[in-house]
Write a protein that holds these residues in place. Structure first.
Motif, PDB file in Angstrom:
ATOM      1  N   MET A  61       0.840  -1.198   0.000  1.00 35.67           N
ATOM      2  CA  MET A  61       0.000   0.000   0.000  1.00 35.67           C
ATOM      3  C   MET A  61       0.872   1.244   0.000  1.00 35.67           C
ATOM      4  SD  MET A  61      -2.846   1.150   2.812  1.00 35.67           S
ATOM      5  CE  MET A  61      -3.716   2.709   2.631  1.00 35.67           C
ATOM      6  N   GLY A  62       0.457   2.262  -0.721  1.00 39.58           N
ATOM      7  CA  GLY A  62       1.134   3.551  -0.678  1.00 39.58           C
ATOM      8  C   GLY A  62       0.899   4.247   0.653  1.00 39.58           C
ATOM      9  N   THR A  63       1.848   5.108   1.026  1.00 35.23           N
ATOM     10  CA  THR A  63       1.710   5.876   2.270  1.00 35.23           C
ATOM     11  C   THR A  63       1.651   7.376   2.053  1.00 35.23           C
ATOM     12  OG1 THR A  63       4.100   6.093   2.602  1.00 35.23           O
ATOM     13  CG2 THR A  63       3.009   4.133   3.552  1.00 35.23           C
ATOM     14  N   PRO A 103       3.718  12.685   8.660  1.00 35.82           N
ATOM     15  CA  PRO A 103       2.292  12.721   9.009  1.00 35.82           C
ATOM     16  C   PRO A 103       1.459  11.730   8.222  1.00 35.82           C
ATOM     17  CG  PRO A 103       3.154  14.948   8.891  1.00 35.82           C
ATOM     18  CD  PRO A 103       4.237  14.042   8.364  1.00 35.82           C
ATOM     19  N   SER A 104       1.688  11.628   6.916  1.00 38.56           N
ATOM     20  CA  SER A 104       0.915  10.708   6.090  1.00 38.56           C
ATOM     21  C   SER A 104       1.291   9.261   6.386  1.00 38.56           C
ATOM     22  CB  SER A 104       1.141  11.012   4.610  1.00 38.56           C
ATOM     23  OG  SER A 104       0.366  10.158   3.789  1.00 38.56           O
ATOM     24  N   ALA A 105       2.581   8.958   6.396  1.00 42.46           N
ATOM     25  CA  ALA A 105       3.024   7.571   6.589  1.00 42.46           C
ATOM     26  C   ALA A 105       2.641   7.042   7.961  1.00 42.46           C
ATOM     27  CB  ALA A 105       4.533   7.472   6.390  1.00 42.46           C
ATOM     28  N   SER A 106       2.761   7.870   8.991  1.00 41.79           N
ATOM     29  CA  SER A 106       2.452   7.408  10.341  1.00 41.79           C
ATOM     30  C   SER A 106       0.956   7.205  10.527  1.00 41.79           C
ATOM     31  CB  SER A 106       2.980   8.390  11.382  1.00 41.79           C
ATOM     32  OG  SER A 106       2.384   9.668  11.241  1.00 41.79           O
ATOM     33  N   LEU A 107       0.151   7.991   9.844  1.00 38.40           N
ATOM     34  CA  LEU A 107      -1.306   7.815   9.891  1.00 38.40           C
ATOM     35  C   LEU A 107      -1.688   6.445   9.340  1.00 38.40           C
ATOM     36  CD1 LEU A 107      -3.904  10.405   8.607  1.00 38.40           C
ATOM     37  CD2 LEU A 107      -3.973   8.057   7.838  1.00 38.40           C
ATOM     38  N   TYR A 108      -1.166   6.110   8.171  1.00 36.31           N
ATOM     39  CA  TYR A 108      -1.492   4.806   7.578  1.00 36.31           C
ATOM     40  C   TYR A 108      -0.913   3.668   8.404  1.00 36.31           C
ATOM     41  CZ  TYR A 108      -3.459   7.156   3.562  1.00 36.31           C
ATOM     42  OH  TYR A 108      -4.257   7.932   2.758  1.00 36.31           O
ATOM     43  N   ALA A 109       0.303   3.838   8.922  1.00 38.49           N
ATOM     44  CA  ALA A 109       0.892   2.793   9.755  1.00 38.49           C
ATOM     45  C   ALA A 109       0.031   2.536  10.986  1.00 38.49           C
ATOM     46  CB  ALA A 109       2.309   3.193  10.166  1.00 38.49           C
ATOM     47  N   HIS A 110      -0.442   3.592  11.621  1.00 39.98           N
ATOM     48  CA  HIS A 110      -1.283   3.447  12.825  1.00 39.98           C
ATOM     49  C   HIS A 110      -2.563   2.674  12.505  1.00 39.98           C
ATOM     50  CE1 HIS A 110      -2.890   4.726  16.784  1.00 39.98           C
ATOM     51  NE2 HIS A 110      -4.032   4.593  16.159  1.00 39.98           N
ATOM     52  N   GLU A 111      -3.246   3.032  11.437  1.00 44.37           N
ATOM     53  CA  GLU A 111      -4.499   2.358  11.107  1.00 44.37           C
ATOM     54  C   GLU A 111      -4.253   0.909  10.692  1.00 44.37           C
ATOM     55  OE1 GLU A 111      -6.875   4.647   8.404  1.00 44.37           O
ATOM     56  OE2 GLU A 111      -7.030   6.343   9.791  1.00 44.37           O
ATOM     57  N   GLY A 157      -4.577  -5.197  12.140  1.00 40.50           N
ATOM     58  CA  GLY A 157      -3.746  -6.279  12.650  1.00 40.50           C
ATOM     59  C   GLY A 157      -2.438  -6.520  11.936  1.00 40.50           C
ATOM     60  N   VAL A 158      -1.895  -5.525  11.237  1.00 43.14           N
ATOM     61  CA  VAL A 158      -0.613  -5.703  10.555  1.00 43.14           C
ATOM     62  C   VAL A 158       0.507  -5.825  11.589  1.00 43.14           C
ATOM     63  CG1 VAL A 158       1.069  -4.587   9.036  1.00 43.14           C
ATOM     64  CG2 VAL A 158      -1.368  -4.548   8.460  1.00 43.14           C
ATOM     65  N   LYS A 159       1.427  -6.767  11.365  1.00 41.01           N
ATOM     66  CA  LYS A 159       2.501  -7.058  12.320  1.00 41.01           C
ATOM     67  C   LYS A 159       3.892  -6.716  11.799  1.00 41.01           C
ATOM     68  CE  LYS A 159      -0.452  -8.971  15.179  1.00 41.01           C
ATOM     69  NZ  LYS A 159      -0.892  -8.203  16.392  1.00 41.01           N
ATOM     70  N   VAL A 200       5.721   4.532  15.416  1.00 43.53           N
ATOM     71  CA  VAL A 200       4.372   3.967  15.519  1.00 43.53           C
ATOM     72  C   VAL A 200       4.445   2.462  15.744  1.00 43.53           C
ATOM     73  CG1 VAL A 200       2.226   3.543  14.248  1.00 43.53           C
ATOM     74  CG2 VAL A 200       3.287   5.810  14.181  1.00 43.53           C
ATOM     75  N   ALA A 201       5.332   1.797  15.024  1.00 46.48           N
ATOM     76  CA  ALA A 201       5.486   0.350  15.177  1.00 46.48           C
ATOM     77  C   ALA A 201       5.997  -0.003  16.568  1.00 46.48           C
ATOM     78  CB  ALA A 201       6.428  -0.201  14.112  1.00 46.48           C
ATOM     79  N   ALA A 202       6.993   0.734  17.055  1.00 48.27           N
ATOM     80  CA  ALA A 202       7.546   0.459  18.377  1.00 48.27           C
ATOM     81  C   ALA A 202       6.500   0.633  19.462  1.00 48.27           C
ATOM     82  CB  ALA A 202       8.743   1.365  18.647  1.00 48.27           C
TER      83      ALA A 202
END
Length: 240
Positions: free
Chosen positions: A65-67, A72-80, A86-88, A193-195
């Motif tokens: 998926m594009g981010t 701001p944009s990438a972290s928003l998509y990573a969070h959702e 449930g992405v790991k 966001v991942a951490a």
């Protein structure tokens, strides 16, 4: 993924999102990856034209998926993706600008850490300065695959910058003097966001231009270089 969940920015309407996802900035690169490398592809997102796809690669389900550009944009998509679907395992794939004089066009950079000039990390209200770092299981897996493919990796710190056109061009030299290999715009946000969620993240780049050598790739050359990077990362994603 959670069944029949939609967020303001990702609306799969029940379509599958895999636990491992590749995250290019450009949604058209996400489509290229799906069209070129994946089988049995299902598109799971079109909201804001931020295309997302899930398909099979060597027997494993992988999403891409594009981010968009910037933390701001990438972290928003990573969070959702993490908290709603449930992405790991999140693997950013993209291009970067070289800072180290040891780098040349088309070299592969892996971000073991990400410095930043962004204010994003302040929202965690930590009692100090947080250092966003890659997940070792992903980093070590990419290093192992690179050895199998006889590829040279450049592993180290990158700069995730909020600024593309700088008022003070000398800033780049200051980061280079601290051993920062390259500059891009998303990794520090994705790693943080991942951490915070306890999941894994890694960023892998191809050098598309160099800030001090005055060289840059053409659009056609970037496409070829991107393909080589994908063939490094995809076997790792399939093994997770």
């Amino acid at each position: 993924m959670t069944e029949n969940v939609n967020t303001p920015h990702i609306a799969p309407h029940g379509a599958e999102i895999a636990e491992t996802i590749l995250l290019p900035g450009d949604p058209l690169r996400a489509k290229f990856i799906a069209d070129t490398y994946l089988q049995n592809v299902v598109q799971f997102n079109t909201v804001r034209n931020m295309f997302g796809f899930t398909g099979d690669y060597k027997g494993s389900r992988i999403s891409v998926m594009g981010t968009g550009m910037g933390i701001p944009s990438a972290s928003l998509y990573a969070h959702e993706l993490i908290h709603s679907f449930g992405v790991k395992n999140l693997i950013r794939i993209g291009t970067c600008g070289g800072l180290s004089t040891n780098l040349d066009l088309f070299d592969i950079v892996v971000a073991s850490a990400a410095s930043t000039d962004s204010n994003f990390l302040h929202h965690y209200k930590l009692p100090g300065t947080y250092a966003p770092t890659a997940s070792w299981p992903l980093l070590s897996a990419v290093a192992k695959e690179a050895k199998t493919q006889n590829l040279t990796l450049n592993v180290g710190n990158v700069l995730s910058s909020d600024v593309f056109y700088r008022a003070d061009p000398s800033d780049a030299q200051k980061w280079a003097d601290m051993g920062v290999l390259a500059v891009e715009m998303e990794t520090a946000g994705i790693y943080s966001v991942a951490a915070a969620a306890g999941v894994q993240a890694l960023s892998v780049f191809t050098v598309s231009d160099h800030l001090f050598k005055g060289v840059e790739t053409t659009a056609d050359e970037r496409q070829t270089a991107f393909t080589g990077m994908m063939e490094l990362v995809l076997p790792v994603a399939a093994s997770l």
